[in-house]
Design a protein around this motif. Structure first.
Motif, PDB file in Angstrom:
ATOM      1  N   ILE A 124     -43.966 -18.816  93.894  1.00  0.00           N
ATOM      2  CA  ILE A 124     -44.393 -17.928  95.430  1.00  0.00           C
ATOM      3  C   ILE A 124     -45.161 -16.759  95.326  1.00  0.00           C
ATOM      4  CG2 ILE A 124     -42.166 -18.889  96.288  1.00  0.00           C
ATOM      5  CD1 ILE A 124     -40.873 -16.265  96.005  1.00  0.00           C
ATOM      6  N   ALA A 125     -45.662 -16.272  96.354  1.00  0.00           N
ATOM      7  CA  ALA A 125     -46.275 -14.782  96.266  1.00  0.00           C
ATOM      8  C   ALA A 125     -45.260 -13.866  95.991  1.00  0.00           C
ATOM      9  CB  ALA A 125     -47.090 -14.888  97.562  1.00  0.00           C
ATOM     10  N   PRO A 126     -45.856 -12.844  95.265  1.00  0.00           N
ATOM     11  CA  PRO A 126     -45.034 -11.538  94.943  1.00  0.00           C
ATOM     12  C   PRO A 126     -44.409 -10.910  96.458  1.00  0.00           C
ATOM     13  CG  PRO A 126     -46.863 -11.348  93.508  1.00  0.00           C
ATOM     14  CD  PRO A 126     -46.981 -12.541  94.422  1.00  0.00           C
ATOM     15  N   ALA A 127     -45.304 -11.122  97.401  1.00  0.00           N
ATOM     16  CA  ALA A 127     -44.890 -10.491  98.739  1.00  0.00           C
ATOM     17  C   ALA A 127     -43.640 -11.165  99.442  1.00  0.00           C
ATOM     18  CB  ALA A 127     -45.858 -10.465  99.553  1.00  0.00           C
ATOM     19  N   SER A 128     -43.611 -12.504  98.985  1.00  0.00           N
ATOM     20  CA  SER A 128     -42.556 -13.308  99.434  1.00  0.00           C
ATOM     21  C   SER A 128     -41.290 -13.108  98.794  1.00  0.00           C
ATOM     22  CB  SER A 128     -42.932 -14.777  99.414  1.00  0.00           C
ATOM     23  OG  SER A 128     -43.901 -15.136 100.133  1.00  0.00           O
ATOM     24  N   LEU A 129     -41.488 -12.674  97.556  1.00  0.00           N
ATOM     25  CA  LEU A 129     -40.281 -12.358  96.817  1.00  0.00           C
ATOM     26  C   LEU A 129     -39.475 -11.101  97.195  1.00  0.00           C
ATOM     27  CD1 LEU A 129     -38.134 -13.237  94.626  1.00  0.00           C
ATOM     28  CD2 LEU A 129     -39.527 -11.949  92.797  1.00  0.00           C
ATOM     29  N   ALA A 130     -40.585 -10.049  97.477  1.00  0.00           N
ATOM     30  CA  ALA A 130     -40.120  -8.870  98.184  1.00  0.00           C
ATOM     31  C   ALA A 130     -39.308  -8.892  99.258  1.00  0.00           C
ATOM     32  CB  ALA A 130     -41.491  -7.805  98.250  1.00  0.00           C
ATOM     33  N   ARG A 131     -39.865 -10.084 100.233  1.00  0.00           N
ATOM     34  CA  ARG A 131     -39.182 -10.191 101.387  1.00  0.00           C
ATOM     35  C   ARG A 131     -37.801 -10.706 101.273  1.00  0.00           C
ATOM     36  NH1 ARG A 131     -44.149 -11.375 103.059  1.00  0.00           N
ATOM     37  NH2 ARG A 131     -44.024 -13.684 102.735  1.00  0.00           N
ATOM     38  N   ILE A 132     -37.764 -11.718 100.129  1.00  0.00           N
ATOM     39  CA  ILE A 132     -36.452 -12.494 100.161  1.00  0.00           C
ATOM     40  C   ILE A 132     -35.469 -11.070  99.576  1.00  0.00           C
ATOM     41  CG2 ILE A 132     -35.015 -13.547  98.378  1.00  0.00           C
ATOM     42  CD1 ILE A 132     -37.705 -15.292  98.354  1.00  0.00           C
ATOM     43  N   GLU A 133     -35.872 -10.215  98.626  1.00  0.00           N
ATOM     44  CA  GLU A 133     -34.993  -9.324  98.299  1.00  0.00           C
ATOM     45  C   GLU A 133     -34.669  -8.325  99.192  1.00  0.00           C
ATOM     46  OE1 GLU A 133     -36.585  -7.545  94.584  1.00  0.00           O
ATOM     47  OE2 GLU A 133     -36.104  -9.415  93.335  1.00  0.00           O
ATOM     48  N   ALA A 134     -35.454  -7.965 100.109  1.00  0.00           N
ATOM     49  CA  ALA A 134     -35.342  -7.045 100.961  1.00  0.00           C
ATOM     50  C   ALA A 134     -34.329  -7.692 102.148  1.00  0.00           C
ATOM     51  CB  ALA A 134     -36.645  -6.500 101.896  1.00  0.00           C
ATOM     52  N   SER A 135     -34.611  -9.013 102.458  1.00  0.00           N
ATOM     53  CA  SER A 135     -33.811  -9.687 103.427  1.00  0.00           C
ATOM     54  C   SER A 135     -32.347  -9.462 103.326  1.00  0.00           C
ATOM     55  CB  SER A 135     -34.516 -10.980 103.787  1.00  0.00           C
ATOM     56  OG  SER A 135     -34.058 -11.767 102.817  1.00  0.00           O
ATOM     57  N   ILE A 136     -31.956  -9.807 102.027  1.00  0.00           N
ATOM     58  CA  ILE A 136     -30.538  -9.641 101.852  1.00  0.00           C
ATOM     59  C   ILE A 136     -29.632  -8.677 102.452  1.00  0.00           C
ATOM     60  CG2 ILE A 136     -28.663 -10.090 100.091  1.00  0.00           C
ATOM     61  CD1 ILE A 136     -30.862 -11.873  98.536  1.00  0.00           C
ATOM     62  N   GLY A 137     -29.974  -7.514 101.980  1.00  0.00           N
ATOM     63  CA  GLY A 137     -29.393  -6.165 102.535  1.00  0.00           C
ATOM     64  C   GLY A 137     -29.657  -5.975 104.198  1.00  0.00           C
ATOM     65  N   SER A 138     -30.509  -6.482 104.655  1.00  0.00           N
ATOM     66  CA  SER A 138     -30.844  -6.413 106.167  1.00  0.00           C
ATOM     67  C   SER A 138     -30.226  -7.367 107.096  1.00  0.00           C
ATOM     68  CB  SER A 138     -32.210  -6.537 106.376  1.00  0.00           C
ATOM     69  OG  SER A 138     -32.761  -7.711 106.389  1.00  0.00           O
ATOM     70  N   ARG A 139     -29.602  -8.390 106.604  1.00  0.00           N
ATOM     71  CA  ARG A 139     -29.281  -9.371 107.610  1.00  0.00           C
ATOM     72  C   ARG A 139     -30.104 -10.110 108.469  1.00  0.00           C
ATOM     73  NH1 ARG A 139     -22.990  -8.407 109.447  1.00  0.00           N
ATOM     74  NH2 ARG A 139     -22.462  -9.682 107.853  1.00  0.00           N
ATOM     75  N   LYS A 140     -31.418  -9.785 108.394  1.00  0.00           N
ATOM     76  CA  LYS A 140     -32.563 -10.728 109.154  1.00  0.00           C
ATOM     77  C   LYS A 140     -32.798 -12.063 108.783  1.00  0.00           C
ATOM     78  CE  LYS A 140     -34.952  -6.353 110.214  1.00  0.00           C
ATOM     79  NZ  LYS A 140     -35.966  -5.519 110.247  1.00  0.00           N
ATOM     80  N   HIS A 141     -32.417 -12.297 107.483  1.00  0.00           N
ATOM     81  CA  HIS A 141     -32.794 -13.497 106.868  1.00  0.00           C
ATOM     82  C   HIS A 141     -31.787 -13.909 105.911  1.00  0.00           C
ATOM     83  CE1 HIS A 141     -35.014 -17.203 105.472  1.00  0.00           C
ATOM     84  NE2 HIS A 141     -35.111 -16.591 104.311  1.00  0.00           N
ATOM     85  N   ALA A 142     -31.343 -15.065 105.784  1.00  0.00           N
ATOM     86  CA  ALA A 142     -30.605 -15.422 104.583  1.00  0.00           C
ATOM     87  C   ALA A 142     -31.144 -16.547 103.795  1.00  0.00           C
ATOM     88  CB  ALA A 142     -29.169 -16.205 104.850  1.00  0.00           C
ATOM     89  N   PRO A 143     -31.649 -15.975 102.558  1.00  0.00           N
ATOM     90  CA  PRO A 143     -32.275 -17.220 101.810  1.00  0.00           C
ATOM     91  C   PRO A 143     -31.538 -18.440 101.573  1.00  0.00           C
ATOM     92  CG  PRO A 143     -32.295 -15.074 100.584  1.00  0.00           C
ATOM     93  CD  PRO A 143     -31.490 -14.894 101.751  1.00  0.00           C
TER      94      PRO A 143
END
Length: 74
Positions: free
Chosen positions: A34-53
């Motif tokens: 995957i793109a590095p930006a996608s991984l950054a979103r995955i890591e950021a989303s976990i603490g934000s509750r906006k998206h669950a991988p």
């Protein structure tokens, strides 16, 4: 803050796995295909509750870090 405790623990587990493997976000992203930006979103989303991988995504992340995904209830 207690409501976010699980999310912060999950984020800590992911970041610790990446750090213990000595990998950057870009390196994990490459291993996951995957793109590095996608991984950054995955890591950021976990603490934000906006998206669950998905479990598949978490499994790929674990494999990219040389780990296996393990789930449990306490």
């Amino acid at each position: 803050f207690e409501a976010l405790d699980d999310e912060f623990k999950a984020l800590d587990v992911l970041l610790r796995a990446r750090r213990d493997a000595g990998l950057t976000q870009a390196e994990v992203a490459l291993r996951m295909g995957i793109a590095p930006a996608s991984l950054a979103r995955i890591e950021a989303s976990i603490g934000s509750r906006k998206h669950a991988p998905s479990l598949a995504t978490l499994r790929k992340y674990a494999q990219a870090c040389g780990k296996k995904l393990a789930l449990g209830f306490v």
